[in-house]
Scaffold this motif. Structure first.
Motif, PDB file in Angstrom:
ATOM      1  N   VAL A  67       9.868  -0.828  -4.758  1.00  8.33           N
ATOM      2  CA  VAL A  67      10.779  -0.552  -3.647  1.00  8.33           C
ATOM      3  C   VAL A  67      10.015   0.269  -2.616  1.00  8.33           C
ATOM      4  O   VAL A  67       9.437   1.306  -2.943  1.00  8.33           O
ATOM      5  CB  VAL A  67      12.037   0.225  -4.107  1.00  8.33           C
ATOM      6  N   LEU A  68      10.019  -0.219  -1.381  1.00  4.84           N
ATOM      7  CA  LEU A  68       9.401   0.502  -0.268  1.00  4.84           C
ATOM      8  C   LEU A  68      10.521   1.178   0.519  1.00  4.84           C
ATOM      9  O   LEU A  68      11.478   0.520   0.925  1.00  4.84           O
ATOM     10  CB  LEU A  68       8.634  -0.467   0.633  1.00  4.84           C
ATOM     11  N   TRP A  69      10.391   2.476   0.718  1.00  3.58           N
ATOM     12  CA  TRP A  69      11.417   3.277   1.391  1.00  3.58           C
ATOM     13  C   TRP A  69      10.888   3.887   2.683  1.00  3.58           C
ATOM     14  O   TRP A  69       9.741   4.302   2.736  1.00  3.58           O
ATOM     15  CB  TRP A  69      11.831   4.464   0.518  1.00  3.58           C
ATOM     16  N   GLN A  70      11.763   3.988   3.675  1.00 10.08           N
ATOM     17  CA  GLN A  70      11.570   4.932   4.770  1.00 10.08           C
ATOM     18  C   GLN A  70      12.387   6.116   4.309  1.00 10.08           C
ATOM     19  O   GLN A  70      13.610   6.168   4.513  1.00 10.08           O
ATOM     20  CB  GLN A  70      12.076   4.377   6.084  1.00 10.08           C
ATOM     21  N   TRP A  71      11.730   7.021   3.609  1.00 13.28           N
ATOM     22  CA  TRP A  71      12.472   8.026   2.858  1.00 13.28           C
ATOM     23  C   TRP A  71      13.228   9.005   3.737  1.00 13.28           C
ATOM     24  O   TRP A  71      14.275   9.503   3.344  1.00 13.28           O
ATOM     25  CB  TRP A  71      11.554   8.741   1.864  1.00 13.28           C
ATOM     26  N   ALA A 108       5.561  12.699  -7.254  1.00 12.50           N
ATOM     27  CA  ALA A 108       4.580  12.350  -6.215  1.00 12.50           C
ATOM     28  C   ALA A 108       4.579  13.461  -5.170  1.00 12.50           C
ATOM     29  O   ALA A 108       5.625  14.052  -4.886  1.00 12.50           O
ATOM     30  CB  ALA A 108       4.913  11.014  -5.564  1.00 12.50           C
ATOM     31  N   VAL A 109       3.410  13.729  -4.615  1.00  5.05           N
ATOM     32  CA  VAL A 109       3.263  14.726  -3.558  1.00  5.05           C
ATOM     33  C   VAL A 109       2.785  14.004  -2.302  1.00  5.05           C
ATOM     34  O   VAL A 109       1.886  13.157  -2.373  1.00  5.05           O
ATOM     35  CB  VAL A 109       2.246  15.819  -3.969  1.00  5.05           C
ATOM     36  N   SER A 110       3.383  14.346  -1.159  1.00  3.78           N
ATOM     37  CA  SER A 110       3.004  13.696   0.105  1.00  3.78           C
ATOM     38  C   SER A 110       1.580  14.077   0.481  1.00  3.78           C
ATOM     39  O   SER A 110       1.076  15.133   0.074  1.00  3.78           O
ATOM     40  CB  SER A 110       3.978  14.082   1.219  1.00  3.78           C
ATOM     41  N   PRO A 111       0.896  13.219   1.267  1.00  5.82           N
ATOM     42  CA  PRO A 111      -0.496  13.515   1.655  1.00  5.82           C
ATOM     43  C   PRO A 111      -0.672  14.865   2.352  1.00  5.82           C
ATOM     44  O   PRO A 111      -1.691  15.522   2.164  1.00  5.82           O
ATOM     45  CB  PRO A 111      -0.855  12.362   2.596  1.00  5.82           C
ATOM     46  N   ASN A 112       0.341  15.304   3.123  1.00  2.18           N
ATOM     47  CA  ASN A 112       0.218  16.597   3.803  1.00  2.18           C
ATOM     48  C   ASN A 112       0.659  17.770   2.916  1.00  2.18           C
ATOM     49  O   ASN A 112       0.699  18.905   3.361  1.00  2.18           O
ATOM     50  CB  ASN A 112       1.002  16.593   5.116  1.00  2.18           C
ATOM     51  N   SER A 170       2.945   7.299   1.317  1.00  8.35           N
ATOM     52  CA  SER A 170       1.914   6.791   2.225  1.00  8.35           C
ATOM     53  C   SER A 170       1.587   7.881   3.237  1.00  8.35           C
ATOM     54  O   SER A 170       2.249   8.919   3.284  1.00  8.35           O
ATOM     55  CB  SER A 170       2.418   5.551   2.970  1.00  8.35           C
ATOM     56  N   ASN A 171       0.604   7.608   4.089  1.00  9.76           N
ATOM     57  CA  ASN A 171       0.299   8.557   5.154  1.00  9.76           C
ATOM     58  C   ASN A 171       1.124   8.261   6.409  1.00  9.76           C
ATOM     59  O   ASN A 171       0.899   8.834   7.454  1.00  9.76           O
ATOM     60  CB  ASN A 171      -1.204   8.571   5.465  1.00  9.76           C
ATOM     61  N   ASN A 172       2.119   7.331   6.301  1.00 11.30           N
ATOM     62  CA  ASN A 172       2.978   7.017   7.454  1.00 11.30           C
ATOM     63  C   ASN A 172       4.464   7.160   7.103  1.00 11.30           C
ATOM     64  O   ASN A 172       5.295   6.374   7.525  1.00 11.30           O
ATOM     65  CB  ASN A 172       2.672   5.624   8.009  1.00 11.30           C
ATOM     66  N   LYS A 173       4.776   8.165   6.289  1.00  5.42           N
ATOM     67  CA  LYS A 173       6.151   8.546   5.970  1.00  5.42           C
ATOM     68  C   LYS A 173       6.937   7.504   5.191  1.00  5.42           C
ATOM     69  O   LYS A 173       8.142   7.362   5.364  1.00  5.42           O
ATOM     70  CB  LYS A 173       6.908   8.945   7.241  1.00  5.42           C
ATOM     71  N   ASN A 221      -2.747   1.710  -0.498  1.00  5.99           N
ATOM     72  CA  ASN A 221      -4.139   1.819  -0.114  1.00  5.99           C
ATOM     73  C   ASN A 221      -4.213   3.022   0.835  1.00  5.99           C
ATOM     74  O   ASN A 221      -3.481   3.072   1.823  1.00  5.99           O
ATOM     75  CB  ASN A 221      -4.582   0.533   0.590  1.00  5.99           C
ATOM     76  N   PRO A 222      -5.074   4.009   0.571  1.00  4.30           N
ATOM     77  CA  PRO A 222      -5.111   5.211   1.414  1.00  4.30           C
ATOM     78  C   PRO A 222      -5.627   4.962   2.834  1.00  4.30           C
ATOM     79  O   PRO A 222      -5.356   5.753   3.734  1.00  4.30           O
ATOM     80  CB  PRO A 222      -6.035   6.160   0.653  1.00  4.30           C
ATOM     81  N   VAL A 223      -6.349   3.870   3.052  1.00  2.14           N
ATOM     82  CA  VAL A 223      -6.871   3.558   4.379  1.00  2.14           C
ATOM     83  C   VAL A 223      -5.911   2.650   5.146  1.00  2.14           C
ATOM     84  O   VAL A 223      -5.733   2.790   6.352  1.00  2.14           O
ATOM     85  CB  VAL A 223      -8.266   2.887   4.271  1.00  2.14           C
ATOM     86  N   ASP A 224      -5.248   1.735   4.441  1.00  2.00           N
ATOM     87  CA  ASP A 224      -4.327   0.776   5.044  1.00  2.00           C
ATOM     88  C   ASP A 224      -3.005   0.786   4.280  1.00  2.00           C
ATOM     89  O   ASP A 224      -2.863   0.109   3.269  1.00  2.00           O
ATOM     90  CB  ASP A 224      -4.939  -0.626   5.014  1.00  2.00           C
ATOM     91  N   PRO A 225      -2.006   1.569   4.745  1.00  2.00           N
ATOM     92  CA  PRO A 225      -0.751   1.677   4.002  1.00  2.00           C
ATOM     93  C   PRO A 225       0.099   0.406   4.000  1.00  2.00           C
ATOM     94  O   PRO A 225       1.147   0.384   3.381  1.00  2.00           O
ATOM     95  CB  PRO A 225      -0.020   2.839   4.687  1.00  2.00           C
ATOM     96  N   SER A 226      -0.379  -0.653   4.643  1.00  2.16           N
ATOM     97  CA  SER A 226       0.346  -1.923   4.549  1.00  2.16           C
ATOM     98  C   SER A 226      -0.076  -2.691   3.295  1.00  2.16           C
ATOM     99  O   SER A 226       0.461  -3.757   3.010  1.00  2.16           O
ATOM    100  CB  SER A 226       0.119  -2.784   5.797  1.00  2.16           C
ATOM    101  N   VAL A 227      -1.034  -2.147   2.529  1.00  2.22           N
ATOM    102  CA  VAL A 227      -1.491  -2.777   1.291  1.00  2.22           C
ATOM    103  C   VAL A 227      -1.110  -1.868   0.115  1.00  2.22           C
ATOM    104  O   VAL A 227      -1.392  -0.673   0.135  1.00  2.22           O
ATOM    105  CB  VAL A 227      -3.017  -3.021   1.305  1.00  2.22           C
ATOM    106  N   VAL A 228      -0.454  -2.470  -0.896  1.00  2.00           N
ATOM    107  CA  VAL A 228      -0.042  -1.725  -2.085  1.00  2.00           C
ATOM    108  C   VAL A 228      -0.507  -2.457  -3.335  1.00  2.00           C
ATOM    109  O   VAL A 228      -0.816  -3.652  -3.291  1.00  2.00           O
ATOM    110  CB  VAL A 228       1.488  -1.511  -2.130  1.00  2.00           C
ATOM    111  N   CYS A 229      -0.526  -1.731  -4.441  1.00  2.00           N
ATOM    112  CA  CYS A 229      -0.964  -2.300  -5.708  1.00  2.00           C
ATOM    113  C   CYS A 229      -0.024  -1.836  -6.811  1.00  2.00           C
ATOM    114  O   CYS A 229       0.506  -0.718  -6.759  1.00  2.00           O
ATOM    115  CB  CYS A 229      -2.389  -1.824  -5.990  1.00  2.00           C
TER     116      CYS A 229
END
Length: 148
Positions: free
Chosen positions: A74-78, A8-12, A57-60, A103-111
């Motif tokens: 698993v959701l991480w604060q990496w 995976a590559v980060s958004p930035n 995500s776009n919020n680290k 979700n690229p607009v709302d990172p509180s939603v995952v699929c």
């Protein structure tokens, strides 16, 4: 290492996550600019030897999908190598999954999707809360990938 199982590559475009197969799945985060390893992520809450999909995500945060036998998101604060939340996402038959994403607009939603599985969650107070079935009463299909 038993080999690379997901990337995976980060958004930035600064960080790259590399998942490797082993006795327990492991994710290494590399800084693309310095070519140095920043973090190593492992979790006792995922019993798989591999992660089959990952997404920044776009919020680290980083979302990983463990493989067989438990298919755990698993959701991480990496940056802190900290697990924020986990949830098993397979069905009772243990059907395999193939992809997870934010979700690229709302990172509180995952699929997460897979063989007969299409599940969405909202992350609230460090918990994965199931969202209503987005596909209604559609007959189960083999979802090999998805896109927002």
């Amino acid at each position: 290492s038993g080999g690379i199982t997901a990337l995976a590559v980060s958004p930035n475009k600064r960080y790259v996550a590399v998942a490797e197969c082993g006795q327990r799945g492991m994710v290494s985060i590399y800084d693309w600019n310095t070519q140095k390893k920043r973090k190593v992520l492992t979790s006792t809450e995922c019993n798989s030897q591999e992660y089959v999909s990952m997404c920044f995500s776009n919020n680290k945060q980083l979302l990983t999908l463990g493989g067989s036998p438990d298919w755990t998101l698993v959701l991480w604060q990496w940056e802190k190598a900290k697990v924020v939340a986990t949830v098993k996402v397979s069905n009772t038959a243990g059907a395999p999954l193939s992809q997870c994403s934010f979700n690229p607009v709302d990172p509180s939603v995952v699929c997460a999707t897979g063989s007969g599985i299409f599940k969405a969650f909202r992350i609230i107070d460090s918990l994965f809360k199931p969202m209503p079935n987005l596909l209604g009463q559609m007959e189960p299909r083999n979802f090999t990938s998805h896109l927002w």
